[in-house]
Design a protein around this motif. Structure first.
Motif, PDB file in Angstrom:
ATOM      1  N   GLN A  92      60.044  50.540  44.460  1.00  0.00           N
ATOM      2  CA  GLN A  92      60.172  51.421  43.082  1.00  0.00           C
ATOM      3  C   GLN A  92      60.203  52.921  43.423  1.00  0.00           C
ATOM      4  OE1 GLN A  92      56.479  49.773  41.118  1.00  0.00           O
ATOM      5  NE2 GLN A  92      57.805  48.906  39.476  1.00  0.00           N
ATOM      6  N   LEU A  93      59.538  53.343  44.667  1.00  0.00           N
ATOM      7  CA  LEU A  93      59.770  54.604  44.804  1.00  0.00           C
ATOM      8  C   LEU A  93      61.111  55.034  45.382  1.00  0.00           C
ATOM      9  CD1 LEU A  93      56.267  55.133  46.733  1.00  0.00           C
ATOM     10  CD2 LEU A  93      57.085  56.355  44.906  1.00  0.00           C
ATOM     11  N   VAL A  94      61.582  54.248  46.117  1.00  0.00           N
ATOM     12  CA  VAL A  94      63.048  54.415  46.585  1.00  0.00           C
ATOM     13  C   VAL A  94      64.000  54.295  45.448  1.00  0.00           C
ATOM     14  CG1 VAL A  94      64.718  53.494  47.954  1.00  0.00           C
ATOM     15  CG2 VAL A  94      62.339  53.562  48.927  1.00  0.00           C
ATOM     16  N   THR A  95      63.713  53.507  44.580  1.00  0.00           N
ATOM     17  CA  THR A  95      64.702  53.378  43.494  1.00  0.00           C
ATOM     18  C   THR A  95      64.689  54.640  42.680  1.00  0.00           C
ATOM     19  OG1 THR A  95      64.387  51.013  43.305  1.00  0.00           O
ATOM     20  CG2 THR A  95      65.280  52.006  41.323  1.00  0.00           C
ATOM     21  N   VAL A  96      63.517  55.202  42.196  1.00  0.00           N
ATOM     22  CA  VAL A  96      63.401  56.128  41.359  1.00  0.00           C
ATOM     23  C   VAL A  96      63.720  57.450  42.368  1.00  0.00           C
ATOM     24  CG1 VAL A  96      61.630  57.856  40.223  1.00  0.00           C
ATOM     25  CG2 VAL A  96      61.420  55.434  39.944  1.00  0.00           C
ATOM     26  N   MET A  97      63.479  57.680  43.294  1.00  0.00           N
ATOM     27  CA  MET A  97      63.937  58.722  44.043  1.00  0.00           C
ATOM     28  C   MET A  97      65.517  58.898  44.124  1.00  0.00           C
ATOM     29  SD  MET A  97      61.618  60.941  44.929  1.00  0.00           S
ATOM     30  CE  MET A  97      62.209  61.761  46.242  1.00  0.00           C
ATOM     31  N   GLU A  98      66.146  57.739  44.364  1.00  0.00           N
ATOM     32  CA  GLU A  98      67.540  57.282  44.335  1.00  0.00           C
ATOM     33  C   GLU A  98      68.124  58.012  43.037  1.00  0.00           C
ATOM     34  OE1 GLU A  98      71.047  54.221  45.941  1.00  0.00           O
ATOM     35  OE2 GLU A  98      69.069  53.661  45.137  1.00  0.00           O
ATOM     36  N   LEU A 106      67.756  61.704  42.793  1.00  0.00           N
ATOM     37  CA  LEU A 106      68.917  62.255  43.624  1.00  0.00           C
ATOM     38  C   LEU A 106      70.354  62.164  42.871  1.00  0.00           C
ATOM     39  CD1 LEU A 106      69.606  63.725  46.077  1.00  0.00           C
ATOM     40  CD2 LEU A 106      69.898  61.604  47.344  1.00  0.00           C
ATOM     41  N   ASP A 107      70.645  61.166  42.150  1.00  0.00           N
ATOM     42  CA  ASP A 107      72.020  60.707  41.649  1.00  0.00           C
ATOM     43  C   ASP A 107      72.073  61.848  40.167  1.00  0.00           C
ATOM     44  OD1 ASP A 107      72.830  58.945  43.251  1.00  0.00           O
ATOM     45  OD2 ASP A 107      72.239  57.456  42.051  1.00  0.00           O
ATOM     46  N   LEU A 108      70.844  61.997  39.661  1.00  0.00           N
ATOM     47  CA  LEU A 108      71.217  62.916  38.570  1.00  0.00           C
ATOM     48  C   LEU A 108      71.185  64.374  39.070  1.00  0.00           C
ATOM     49  CD1 LEU A 108      68.416  61.008  36.319  1.00  0.00           C
ATOM     50  CD2 LEU A 108      70.807  61.242  35.733  1.00  0.00           C
ATOM     51  N   LEU A 164      69.525  66.945  31.312  1.00  0.00           N
ATOM     52  CA  LEU A 164      68.149  67.651  31.362  1.00  0.00           C
ATOM     53  C   LEU A 164      66.954  66.652  30.816  1.00  0.00           C
ATOM     54  CD1 LEU A 164      68.640  71.249  30.897  1.00  0.00           C
ATOM     55  CD2 LEU A 164      68.326  69.845  33.155  1.00  0.00           C
ATOM     56  N   PRO A 165      67.273  65.980  29.672  1.00  0.00           N
ATOM     57  CA  PRO A 165      65.869  65.092  29.153  1.00  0.00           C
ATOM     58  C   PRO A 165      65.983  63.698  30.259  1.00  0.00           C
ATOM     59  CG  PRO A 165      67.508  65.704  27.394  1.00  0.00           C
ATOM     60  CD  PRO A 165      68.111  66.217  28.597  1.00  0.00           C
ATOM     61  N   PHE A 194      62.945  60.750  34.313  1.00  0.00           N
ATOM     62  CA  PHE A 194      62.773  60.122  35.708  1.00  0.00           C
ATOM     63  C   PHE A 194      61.969  60.701  36.520  1.00  0.00           C
ATOM     64  CE2 PHE A 194      66.415  57.566  34.675  1.00  0.00           C
ATOM     65  CZ  PHE A 194      66.255  56.392  35.310  1.00  0.00           C
ATOM     66  N   GLU A 195      61.431  62.300  36.285  1.00  0.00           N
ATOM     67  CA  GLU A 195      60.445  62.800  37.099  1.00  0.00           C
ATOM     68  C   GLU A 195      59.132  62.423  36.591  1.00  0.00           C
ATOM     69  OE1 GLU A 195      58.302  65.343  39.420  1.00  0.00           O
ATOM     70  OE2 GLU A 195      60.387  64.671  39.716  1.00  0.00           O
ATOM     71  N   GLN A 196      59.044  62.259  35.407  1.00  0.00           N
ATOM     72  CA  GLN A 196      57.609  61.539  34.983  1.00  0.00           C
ATOM     73  C   GLN A 196      57.520  60.220  35.467  1.00  0.00           C
ATOM     74  OE1 GLN A 196      57.991  61.917  30.644  1.00  0.00           O
ATOM     75  NE2 GLN A 196      57.512  63.979  30.513  1.00  0.00           N
TER      76      GLN A 196
END
Length: 162
Positions: free
Chosen positions: A5-11, A14-16, A50-51, A56-58
């Motif tokens: 899940q960490l890897v998926t969220v970070m990926e 990064l795309d955004l 931005l939203p 995704f940051e949250q």
């Protein structure tokens, strides 16, 4: 919470951020051309991103919190760097790479936004200079008495009592 899940969220983050950086590069080109309509379109597209980035940051913060809680890590240390110490080696390299790439993209984005800001500032200065050239301010020549603001208190012959 799993490392996946960490890897998926970070990926996804990064795309955004890469999409946002691409918009910043496009804005530079549009600013240089002076295309205001295209600039407005790009700004609207950025405002839509931005939203999603904030969401995704949250999510990233929550995933990090959930991942580190079983390890009794203090809350101020809820970072990706701390997660790297508890992740197995198979996901550790991938997560570390995403973290580094995200940091690089954020730095590039900051520099590009500073450049865009400076270009807009210079464009506004050019417009102001052009307006000043077309509509120059004429200096006032004082060949007569100085102008007074307020009620007239001049001592002309017609105002004196005889």
């Amino acid at each position: 919470m799993s490392a996946d899940q960490l890897v998926t969220v970070m990926e996804r983050l990064l795309d955004l951020h890469n999409s946002l950086l691409e918009k910043a590069y496009q804005k530079t080109t549009v600013i240089e051309k002076g295309d205001i309509e295209a600039l407005n379109t790009l700004i609207k597209e950025e405002q839509k991103l931005l939203p999603t980035i904030n969401k995704f940051e949250q999510v990233r913060q929550q995933v990090v919190r959930n991942f580190l809680t079983p390890f009794h890590v203090e809350e101020e240390n809820f970072t990706i760097s701390t997660c790297l110490t508890y992740i197995d080696d198979s996901k550790k390299d991938k997560l570390a790479d995403f973290r580094e790439e995200l940091l690089e993209v954020a730095q590039k984005l900051q520099k590009q936004n500073e450049l865009n800001s400076e270009l807009i500032k210079q464009s506004l200065q050019f417009v102001q200079m052009s307006l000043d050239m077309f509509y120059p301010k004429t200096p006032e020549f004082n060949y007569g008495p100085p102008k007074q603001s307020g009620p007239s208190t001049s001592n002309s012959l017609f105002n004196r009592k005889a």
